[in-house]
Design a protein around this motif. Structure first.
Motif, PDB file in Angstrom:
ATOM      1  N   ALA A  19      55.059  43.785  44.058  1.00  0.00           N
ATOM      2  CA  ALA A  19      55.812  43.732  42.802  1.00  0.00           C
ATOM      3  C   ALA A  19      55.037  42.917  41.777  1.00  0.00           C
ATOM      4  O   ALA A  19      54.985  41.694  41.859  1.00  0.00           O
ATOM      5  CB  ALA A  19      57.186  43.129  43.044  1.00  0.00           C
ATOM      6  N   GLY A  20      54.430  43.613  40.836  1.00  0.00           N
ATOM      7  CA  GLY A  20      53.773  42.930  39.732  1.00  0.00           C
ATOM      8  C   GLY A  20      52.264  42.860  39.837  1.00  0.00           C
ATOM      9  O   GLY A  20      51.717  42.542  40.895  1.00  0.00           O
ATOM     10  N   LEU A  21      51.606  43.178  38.744  1.00  0.00           N
ATOM     11  CA  LEU A  21      50.175  42.923  38.620  1.00  0.00           C
ATOM     12  C   LEU A  21      49.990  41.452  38.240  1.00  0.00           C
ATOM     13  O   LEU A  21      50.949  40.706  38.114  1.00  0.00           O
ATOM     14  CB  LEU A  21      49.580  43.830  37.542  1.00  0.00           C
ATOM     15  N   GLY A  22      48.784  41.016  38.079  1.00  0.00           N
ATOM     16  CA  GLY A  22      48.575  39.642  37.640  1.00  0.00           C
ATOM     17  C   GLY A  22      47.804  38.823  38.644  1.00  0.00           C
ATOM     18  O   GLY A  22      47.210  39.343  39.595  1.00  0.00           O
ATOM     19  N   VAL A  23      47.843  37.496  38.440  1.00  0.00           N
ATOM     20  CA  VAL A  23      46.944  36.612  39.180  1.00  0.00           C
ATOM     21  C   VAL A  23      47.240  36.573  40.675  1.00  0.00           C
ATOM     22  O   VAL A  23      46.353  36.261  41.465  1.00  0.00           O
ATOM     23  CB  VAL A  23      46.985  35.179  38.611  1.00  0.00           C
ATOM     24  N   SER A  24      48.479  36.855  41.088  1.00  0.00           N
ATOM     25  CA  SER A  24      48.752  36.884  42.526  1.00  0.00           C
ATOM     26  C   SER A  24      48.996  38.294  43.046  1.00  0.00           C
ATOM     27  O   SER A  24      48.696  38.583  44.204  1.00  0.00           O
ATOM     28  CB  SER A  24      49.946  35.984  42.864  1.00  0.00           C
ATOM     29  N   GLY A  25      49.513  39.187  42.209  1.00  0.00           N
ATOM     30  CA  GLY A  25      49.791  40.543  42.665  1.00  0.00           C
ATOM     31  C   GLY A  25      48.543  41.338  42.983  1.00  0.00           C
ATOM     32  O   GLY A  25      48.460  42.019  44.023  1.00  0.00           O
ATOM     33  N   ILE A  26      47.542  41.255  42.128  1.00  0.00           N
ATOM     34  CA  ILE A  26      46.306  42.019  42.347  1.00  0.00           C
ATOM     35  C   ILE A  26      45.586  41.577  43.614  1.00  0.00           C
ATOM     36  O   ILE A  26      45.206  42.418  44.440  1.00  0.00           O
ATOM     37  CB  ILE A  26      45.401  41.945  41.098  1.00  0.00           C
ATOM     38  N   PRO A  27      45.377  40.251  43.835  1.00  0.00           N
ATOM     39  CA  PRO A  27      44.735  39.844  45.094  1.00  0.00           C
ATOM     40  C   PRO A  27      45.546  40.264  46.325  1.00  0.00           C
ATOM     41  O   PRO A  27      44.971  40.670  47.334  1.00  0.00           O
ATOM     42  CB  PRO A  27      44.656  38.322  44.980  1.00  0.00           C
ATOM     43  N   ALA A  28      46.877  40.176  46.248  1.00  0.00           N
ATOM     44  CA  ALA A  28      47.704  40.576  47.392  1.00  0.00           C
ATOM     45  C   ALA A  28      47.513  42.057  47.698  1.00  0.00           C
ATOM     46  O   ALA A  28      47.379  42.456  48.862  1.00  0.00           O
ATOM     47  CB  ALA A  28      49.171  40.274  47.105  1.00  0.00           C
ATOM     48  N   ALA A  29      47.508  42.884  46.655  1.00  0.00           N
ATOM     49  CA  ALA A  29      47.315  44.321  46.861  1.00  0.00           C
ATOM     50  C   ALA A  29      45.970  44.608  47.505  1.00  0.00           C
ATOM     51  O   ALA A  29      45.863  45.422  48.435  1.00  0.00           O
ATOM     52  CB  ALA A  29      47.436  45.047  45.515  1.00  0.00           C
ATOM     53  N   VAL A  38      49.294  50.678  53.588  1.00  0.00           N
ATOM     54  CA  VAL A  38      49.467  51.669  52.524  1.00  0.00           C
ATOM     55  C   VAL A  38      50.174  50.950  51.377  1.00  0.00           C
ATOM     56  O   VAL A  38      51.361  50.639  51.465  1.00  0.00           O
ATOM     57  CB  VAL A  38      50.284  52.879  53.009  1.00  0.00           C
ATOM     58  N   VAL A  39      49.446  50.682  50.302  1.00  0.00           N
ATOM     59  CA  VAL A  39      49.934  49.775  49.267  1.00  0.00           C
ATOM     60  C   VAL A  39      50.325  50.538  48.004  1.00  0.00           C
ATOM     61  O   VAL A  39      49.547  51.360  47.500  1.00  0.00           O
ATOM     62  CB  VAL A  39      48.871  48.711  48.918  1.00  0.00           C
ATOM     63  N   THR A  40      51.522  50.228  47.501  1.00  0.00           N
ATOM     64  CA  THR A  40      51.969  50.706  46.193  1.00  0.00           C
ATOM     65  C   THR A  40      52.292  49.498  45.331  1.00  0.00           C
ATOM     66  O   THR A  40      53.048  48.618  45.764  1.00  0.00           O
ATOM     67  CB  THR A  40      53.218  51.588  46.315  1.00  0.00           C
ATOM     68  N   VAL A  41      51.718  49.439  44.141  1.00  0.00           N
ATOM     69  CA  VAL A  41      52.023  48.367  43.202  1.00  0.00           C
ATOM     70  C   VAL A  41      52.970  48.910  42.145  1.00  0.00           C
ATOM     71  O   VAL A  41      52.706  49.959  41.548  1.00  0.00           O
ATOM     72  CB  VAL A  41      50.742  47.824  42.527  1.00  0.00           C
ATOM     73  N   VAL A  42      54.080  48.186  41.909  1.00  0.00           N
ATOM     74  CA  VAL A  42      54.992  48.559  40.831  1.00  0.00           C
ATOM     75  C   VAL A  42      54.943  47.459  39.770  1.00  0.00           C
ATOM     76  O   VAL A  42      54.834  46.276  40.082  1.00  0.00           O
ATOM     77  CB  VAL A  42      56.437  48.763  41.336  1.00  0.00           C
ATOM     78  N   ASN A  43      55.016  47.862  38.509  1.00  0.00           N
ATOM     79  CA  ASN A  43      54.862  46.903  37.424  1.00  0.00           C
ATOM     80  C   ASN A  43      55.740  47.324  36.249  1.00  0.00           C
ATOM     81  O   ASN A  43      55.768  48.503  35.878  1.00  0.00           O
ATOM     82  CB  ASN A  43      53.395  46.853  36.979  1.00  0.00           C
ATOM     83  N   ASP A  48      47.765  48.345  27.638  1.00  0.00           N
ATOM     84  CA  ASP A  48      46.342  48.608  27.872  1.00  0.00           C
ATOM     85  C   ASP A  48      45.793  47.786  29.030  1.00  0.00           C
ATOM     86  O   ASP A  48      45.033  48.294  29.863  1.00  0.00           O
ATOM     87  CB  ASP A  48      45.533  48.310  26.593  1.00  0.00           C
ATOM     88  N   ARG A  49      46.158  46.496  29.080  1.00  0.00           N
ATOM     89  CA  ARG A  49      45.650  45.623  30.148  1.00  0.00           C
ATOM     90  C   ARG A  49      46.143  46.096  31.512  1.00  0.00           C
ATOM     91  O   ARG A  49      45.370  46.149  32.483  1.00  0.00           O
ATOM     92  CB  ARG A  49      46.105  44.191  29.893  1.00  0.00           C
ATOM     93  N   SER A  50      47.419  46.451  31.584  1.00  0.00           N
ATOM     94  CA  SER A  50      47.981  46.934  32.850  1.00  0.00           C
ATOM     95  C   SER A  50      47.299  48.216  33.298  1.00  0.00           C
ATOM     96  O   SER A  50      47.004  48.406  34.494  1.00  0.00           O
ATOM     97  CB  SER A  50      49.489  47.170  32.710  1.00  0.00           C
ATOM     98  N   ARG A  51      47.029  49.110  32.335  1.00  0.00           N
ATOM     99  CA  ARG A  51      46.378  50.379  32.697  1.00  0.00           C
ATOM    100  C   ARG A  51      44.958  50.154  33.201  1.00  0.00           C
ATOM    101  O   ARG A  51      44.516  50.829  34.137  1.00  0.00           O
ATOM    102  CB  ARG A  51      46.393  51.323  31.494  1.00  0.00           C
ATOM    103  N   GLU A  56      41.457  50.023  38.214  1.00  0.00           N
ATOM    104  CA  GLU A  56      40.591  49.360  39.195  1.00  0.00           C
ATOM    105  C   GLU A  56      41.197  49.436  40.595  1.00  0.00           C
ATOM    106  O   GLU A  56      40.485  49.663  41.586  1.00  0.00           O
ATOM    107  CB  GLU A  56      40.376  47.894  38.803  1.00  0.00           C
ATOM    108  N   LEU A  57      42.513  49.222  40.682  1.00  0.00           N
ATOM    109  CA  LEU A  57      43.162  49.277  41.997  1.00  0.00           C
ATOM    110  C   LEU A  57      43.200  50.701  42.550  1.00  0.00           C
ATOM    111  O   LEU A  57      42.988  50.927  43.745  1.00  0.00           O
ATOM    112  CB  LEU A  57      44.586  48.717  41.898  1.00  0.00           C
ATOM    113  N   GLU A  58      43.466  51.661  41.669  1.00  0.00           N
ATOM    114  CA  GLU A  58      43.526  53.052  42.129  1.00  0.00           C
ATOM    115  C   GLU A  58      42.175  53.531  42.637  1.00  0.00           C
ATOM    116  O   GLU A  58      42.101  54.359  43.554  1.00  0.00           O
ATOM    117  CB  GLU A  58      44.041  53.946  40.997  1.00  0.00           C
ATOM    118  N   ALA A  59      41.096  52.991  42.069  1.00  0.00           N
ATOM    119  CA  ALA A  59      39.759  53.349  42.551  1.00  0.00           C
ATOM    120  C   ALA A  59      39.534  52.881  43.985  1.00  0.00           C
ATOM    121  O   ALA A  59      38.650  53.392  44.675  1.00  0.00           O
ATOM    122  CB  ALA A  59      38.701  52.737  41.633  1.00  0.00           C
ATOM    123  N   GLN A  60      40.339  51.894  44.420  1.00  0.00           N
ATOM    124  CA  GLN A  60      40.234  51.389  45.788  1.00  0.00           C
ATOM    125  C   GLN A  60      41.245  52.054  46.725  1.00  0.00           C
ATOM    126  O   GLN A  60      41.380  51.656  47.884  1.00  0.00           O
ATOM    127  CB  GLN A  60      40.451  49.872  45.791  1.00  0.00           C
TER     128      GLN A  60
END
Length: 480
Positions: A19-29, A38-43, A48-51, A56-60
């Motif tokens: 739940a959530g992008l940002g300083v802790s959500g992105i590293p957790a994902a 199997v990871v899904t991030v919801v935000n 623009d920043r979120s996209r 970057e995450l979808e590329a992984q």
């Protein structure tokens, strides 16, 4: 699926929603994806920043849903949330209905300790309304002086996930934990922990003072050696009494007065320990001098005693407490001396973003020209003004909610001269410093302790503090 049923070691194929992008959500994902989940991030946001982050995450190979943080993905077995998401979010209500556990990034880090087969480092944990970062950094300095491999981590800005999964091996970690992080950490069990103080803060997130206090109290659950509390704050001691701890875990108090048995305190300018000695009834161990604490303001001495208590609980020798405190240098914008100009001392405590922190600052100096104001975050100022009125030479107000402080001053300190700067642009700080200099006399302290958040005028409290320091230095140059 209950939280205990989510495997610590085999994440392959587990459906986890972050739940959530940002300083802790992105590293957790990224970490969970790397472990095979199997990871899904919801935000909620879709800017623009979120996209860019999503790309970057979808590329992984991570799925990202922007603009829809309310709907629980159907296959979810676990939610890992960022601390900023309030407990009343619809996503969490849906999770509760579906029986899906919710963890924070701290809980995830706790569960992932020892993934590489190494013995995980114990955690010495600190929370409280104010003083957390300073205490944790003091603690790390003491542990380092004892020759231990350690790091100051957690809410202090260094990711716990990176720490527990990194290559470096630690003997012990000094961990700062916010009430947000503790709320989502059901299985965290520290070696020893401290609650420094409790005052109303973040009530918009927690919903009530009782809920805020309860989340702070989670830090004591399952402690094995010591629960450190503030003798001057009865609620912290009550939280220790209510905690379910390991057998043999002790309640250790800290006080600015003479300590009783099982306490640390101050006697004749000496920090002393009557908790971790052979005979607590008759013995006291000298740890350091008050002069070893930088700066030796009362609330900072309390921070030092809490750090010392946690270090002593871990078996650190008295000399290391002294050396660690001597080596410690406070972070910028925490009761930081900027300059002396025309016999007046200028102190930057931009980090005092709430009334409790400002109260500690105002208690450290006399007489004071106080620079205050900003975003009140729902706070009231009557109690603060009543407590400091006798110390005030004058007050300079600025910021969006300055009227709340002005009205409290009118009620409780009507004789104190007040300059109300009717502006919220960043240039207001220069005018505020000049007005403060006009009100001050030689021997006074101009104290910038706003008791408010900074975002109405500045990016953060660091930028506010820098603006104050720049204005003071300009004043000093003119006076030279």
């Amino acid at each position: 699926m209950g939280s205990q049923e989510v495997s610590n070691t085999d994440w392959r194929g587990k459906h986890v929603t972050v739940a959530g992008l940002g300083v802790s959500g992105i590293p957790a994902a990224r970490v969970l994806n790397g472990l095979g989940a199997v990871v899904t991030v919801v935000n909620d946001g879709d800017d623009d920043r979120s996209r860019a982050q999503a790309a970057e995450l979808e590329a992984q190979g991570i799925t990202v849903r922007l603009g829809d943080g309310a709907t629980l993905p159907g296959s979810t077995e676990l939610i890992v949330t960022t601390p900023g998401w309030k407990p009343d979010k619809p996503l969490f209500a849906a999770a509760a209905e579906a029986g899906v556990p919710v963890w924070g990034d701290v809980e995830l880090a706790w569960r992932l300790r020892g993934q590489d087969g190494r013995e995980p480092a114990p955690w010495l944990a600190v929370t409280g309304t104010n003083g957390k970062t300073t205490t944790v950094r003091m603690l790390a300095s003491i542990l380092e002086a004892a020759g231990l491999r350690t790091a100051a981590v957690g809410n202090i800005g260094v990711s716990l996930l990176d720490t527990v999964l990194g290559d470096e091996k630690y003997d012990v970690l000094a961990v700062e934990l916010s009430s947000y992080q503790l709320h989502w950490s059901p299985s965290l069990r520290a070696h020893s922990a401290a609650v420094l103080n409790l005052a109303p803060d973040h009530l918009d997130w927690h919903g009530s003072m009782a809920a805020y206090v309860a989340d702070k109290g989670r830090i004591y659950e399952g402690n094995t050696v010591a629960c450190v509390y503030n003798v001057a704050d009865a609620v912290t001691e009550e939280l220790v009494r209510e905690a379910d701890v390991e057998e043999g875990c002790r309640a250790i108090g800290f006080t600015l007065g003479t300590p009783g048995p099982s306490q640390l305190g101050v006697v004749d300018g000496i920090l002393v320990d009557r908790a971790f000695v052979t005979n607590r009834q008759k013995q006291a161990q000298e740890l350091a001098e008050v002069a070893d604490v930088n700066p030796p303001a009362p609330h900072n001495i309390a921070n030092a005693l809490a750090a010392a208590a946690l270090a002593r609980a871990f078996g650190v020798a008295p000399a290391a407490v002294r050396d660690g405190l001597r080596n410690f240098r406070p972070d910028p914008h925490r009761i930081e001396h900027v300059a002396d100009v025309a016999g007046v001392t200028y102190i930057d405590d931009s980090k005092a973003t709430n009334t409790h922190a400002a109260e500690a600052s105002l208690a450290s100096y006399e007489p004071i020209v106080w620079i205050a104001g900003g975003l009140a975050k729902g706070a009231t100022f009557d109690e603060l003004v009543t407590g400091c009125a006798g110390r005030l030479r004058g007050v300079v107000l600025m910021g969006a909610d300055r009227a709340l402080i002005r009205e409290a001053l009118a009620r409780h300190a009507p004789e104190v001269p007040v300059t109300d700067l009717d502006r919220t642009d960043t240039g207001a700080m220069s005018e505020a410093v000049r007005e403060a200099a006009r009100l001050a006399r030689p021997g006074d302290t101009v104290l910038m302790a706003p008791a408010c958040a900074s975002m109405d005028m500045f990016t953060n409290y660091n930028k506010r503090g820098e603006a104050f320091a720049d204005a003071v230095r300009a004043l000093a140059a003119e006076s030279a």
